[in-house]
Design a protein around this motif. Sequence first.
Motif: not given
Length: 313
Positions: A154-169
């Motif tokens: 409960n410390w982080f206030k946001g998430i930042d999703i990055g998928n430039y490498s195409g590693a995630m669906t």
Amino acid sequence: MKIGKTEFIRALENNSLSEVNNIPKSDLHSHAGRGGTPSYIENMLGTTLPRLTEPLRSIAEMDTWFTDNIKCHFSNIHGYIARVGAAFVQAKADNITVLAMSYGVDEAYCMGSPEIFIAVMNGLHSAFAPNTLFFPDLSLWSVDDRLDAVLNMNWFKGIDIGNYSGAMTMNEMKTMSRKAHQHGLVVKAHVGEFGGADDVMRHAEELELDQVQHGIAAAGSSQIMNWLAKNKVQLNVCPTSNILLSNTKNYGTHQIRTLFDYGVPVTINTDDLLIFDSTASQEYLNLFNAGLMTAEELNIIRETGLSSANANK
């Protein structure tokens, strides 16, 4: 007396970096460990660092440049802490009153446990920029089994999703987004720095994004810009980064002009200050001096960034 619109406009019209420095502003797209100024790091190391003189062609090329020219001077955890400390020093120096800075999951474990990491980061914030509202983001560039444990701190206030490498669906990213929403976090994604407007739309809609990191490719579609404006999806734009990563030609033709004209909420940010060497104050001056935007328009953008503090609370 609170410094605001009048003082900011006057500072730009005076072409005074020192005056712009004194005006409250935000930096909502900054990567931890890359947020200090090269000059501060040079004073710390007692050496001269190179500066980028020609645009890079990819994120991989940027990472290599950073490793070879800057990160090589910091060989251990103490060096990492010093670099993050430099980011907080810069936040105070540039009167960044709202700071969103991202950390990877590996960074959260780099000191043995997230608890120690959080204590150290809170200590740096208190020591160097105590009056800055600080909203840490968790940066996610691959699926990580430690995600739930980190979010439960409960410390982080946001998430930042990055998928430039195409590693995630897309389904994997949607799982991350869903968990972040459940924790009440601001959900962001790196998209539209490269690629097309459709990429921005797809990610914003499917991941239910609150904000987009970059997103400038959306300027290629009036339909998508209208959708972003209607749904109040904020784009956290980094002009110098876009130029030095070959995603726009110059300040005078930057896509932020078109995005603003369509009513898309936009902010101005630094991205990787140690690489791109342009403070938030300098970014405002760059756009103003290029004739891209008026001082009044840039103040609207400044106020948009400051109001993000309310969204993060």
